[in-house]
Design an enzyme around this catalytic site. Structure first.
Site, PDB file in Angstrom:
ATOM      1  N   ILE A 147      49.953  22.605  56.737  1.00 46.55           N
ATOM      2  CA  ILE A 147      50.324  23.485  58.006  1.00 46.55           C
ATOM      3  C   ILE A 147      50.063  23.037  59.373  1.00 46.55           C
ATOM      4  O   ILE A 147      50.899  23.513  60.287  1.00 46.55           O
ATOM      5  CB  ILE A 147      50.135  24.950  57.830  1.00 46.55           C
ATOM      6  CG1 ILE A 147      48.699  25.104  58.032  1.00 46.55           C
ATOM      7  CG2 ILE A 147      50.704  25.562  56.892  1.00 46.55           C
ATOM      8  CD1 ILE A 147      48.341  26.846  58.250  1.00 46.55           C
ATOM      9  N   TYR A 148      49.256  22.053  59.432  1.00 43.01           N
ATOM     10  CA  TYR A 148      48.636  21.722  60.878  1.00 43.01           C
ATOM     11  C   TYR A 148      49.654  20.851  61.216  1.00 43.01           C
ATOM     12  O   TYR A 148      50.159  19.770  60.886  1.00 43.01           O
ATOM     13  CB  TYR A 148      47.253  20.830  60.498  1.00 43.01           C
ATOM     14  CG  TYR A 148      45.954  21.598  60.033  1.00 43.01           C
ATOM     15  CD1 TYR A 148      46.023  23.006  60.085  1.00 43.01           C
ATOM     16  CD2 TYR A 148      44.964  20.744  60.023  1.00 43.01           C
ATOM     17  CE1 TYR A 148      44.953  23.507  59.726  1.00 43.01           C
ATOM     18  CE2 TYR A 148      43.790  21.232  59.481  1.00 43.01           C
ATOM     19  CZ  TYR A 148      43.847  22.633  59.431  1.00 43.01           C
ATOM     20  OH  TYR A 148      42.624  23.374  58.969  1.00 43.01           O
ATOM     21  N   SER A 149      50.073  21.460  62.707  1.00 47.67           N
ATOM     22  CA  SER A 149      51.205  20.735  63.236  1.00 47.67           C
ATOM     23  C   SER A 149      52.627  20.337  62.292  1.00 47.67           C
ATOM     24  O   SER A 149      53.183  19.454  62.378  1.00 47.67           O
ATOM     25  CB  SER A 149      50.707  19.449  64.068  1.00 47.67           C
ATOM     26  OG  SER A 149      49.903  19.700  64.978  1.00 47.67           O
TER      27      SER A 149
END
Length: 341
Positions: free
Chosen positions: A60-62
């Protein structure tokens, strides 16, 4: 760089891991950092020069860009690094676009492998607890992925003690691979980990992979009583304040004052002292450090290779101590049930 066993496993990990939440800088993660491919490769170069070989990300990071940038940064030297990533949180709007079901886990792992440009993940962690999927389904799926060579080790993140213990029991009952890591929040201004999760980890061989060891940006040395917030602090982001752990101002400043005193004594920075304190705690395998730039990274790397004295640790312990939640405050009254630290 010191290396430690990851829980009750044969994997050795460096005591510092570079978190790549700053890589990509897309969407809401821009407040964490906006590290692009060129700078990311430079940060990885510095890490490898210092002996830091583990890098942590999440799908989900960036919106996946963190994994893509990390994959590009380690391209050509995959065998020299350990890659840790996380899945579980929503990556789409559909009912099956999140969680730890067999359907989603297989799809999420395949997607992470593609973004990272690798055919295996050294440590996969469930980013959060999925109460709607049976442990048997989760662990049988992870066990299958390990046997397929796509995962080497598995762990969890942000689990409660009873959720983690129940999962370990399922692994033992059916012979599935066990969780060997718990990526958990732990810092001088957030010591809840010590109440239940630390003794569980010590007893069951689950190593602590510490996220936000600087207290959600509070122990950078730039936040002090009566001073304005730094321009780049995540404390300026109300959304980050809302989702992050609450810390009262007076308690924070009491801890910072103690850190300042110790740092001045030994010629170290506040973040270096805060990180070194964590490295003295039982069961801690590695700390995930973040870095917006080379200067921050090099400062964090200065947290290893030395140790606080017993007196300095005791002073930091006293400044950061809070009353634990029930039943732990009551249990500590009984001499046969001492705290783990």
């Amino acid at each position: 760089m010191e290396y430690r066993s990851l829980g009750r496993s044969g994997l050795k990990v460096p005591v510092l891991t570079l978190g790549t939440g700053t890589f990509g800088g897309v969407g809401g993660f821009s407040s964490w950092g906006t590290t692009g491919p060129e700078e990311a490769r430079r940060l990885v170069d510095i890490c490898l020069e210092s002996g830091l070989t583990m890098f942590d990300s999440a799908d989900i990071y960036s919106r996946g860009e963190s994994e893509r940038v990390l994959g590009a940064a380690v391209a050509g030297r995959r065998d020299s690094v350990l890659i840790s990533t996380k899945v579980t949180f929503p990556t789409g709007r559909g009912p099956n676009d999140c969680g730890s079901s067999r359907h989603y886990l297989i799809r999420a792992v395949e997607a992470s492998l593609k973004r990272l440009g690798t055919d295996y993940i050294d440590l996969l962690q469930l980013h959060g607890y999925d109460a709607e999927t049976p442990h048997e389904e989760v662990l049988s799926t992870l066990d299958t992925l390990i046997k397929a060579g796509k995962l080497r080790y598995i762990g969890v993140s942000n689990f409660s003690g009873w959720h983690l213990m129940k999962a370990l029991g399922v692994s033992d009952r059916y012979g599935y691979a066990r969780y060997v890591a718990h990526q958990a929040y732990y810092s001088l201004v957030g010591r809840d980990y010590e109440w239940e999760l630390m003794p569980l980890g010590l007893a069951e061989g689950v190593g602590a992979v510490v996220w936000s060891p600087l207290g959600w940006g509070r122990l950078t040395g730039k936040i002090r009583r009566g001073a304005p917030l730094p321009e780049t602090s995540r404390r300026r982001d109300q959304k980050q304040n809302d989702i992050g752990p609450h810390v009262g101002d007076e308690h924070l400043f009491k801890v910072v004052d103690a850190l300042d005193g110790v740092a001045a004594e030994i010629g170290k920075t506040v973040p270096q002292v805060a990180l070194n304190w964590l490295l003295q705690r039982p069961g801690v395998a590695t700390l995930i450090i973040g870095a917006r730039n080379e200067q921050q990274l090099r400062d964090n790397l200065g947290a290893v290779g030395w140790a606080l004295t017993k007196d300095q640790i005791a002073r930091l312990d006293a400044a950061s101590a809070v009353m634990p939640a029930y039943p732990y405050w009551h249990q500590r009254q009984f001499s046969r049930n001492p705290p783990p630290v």
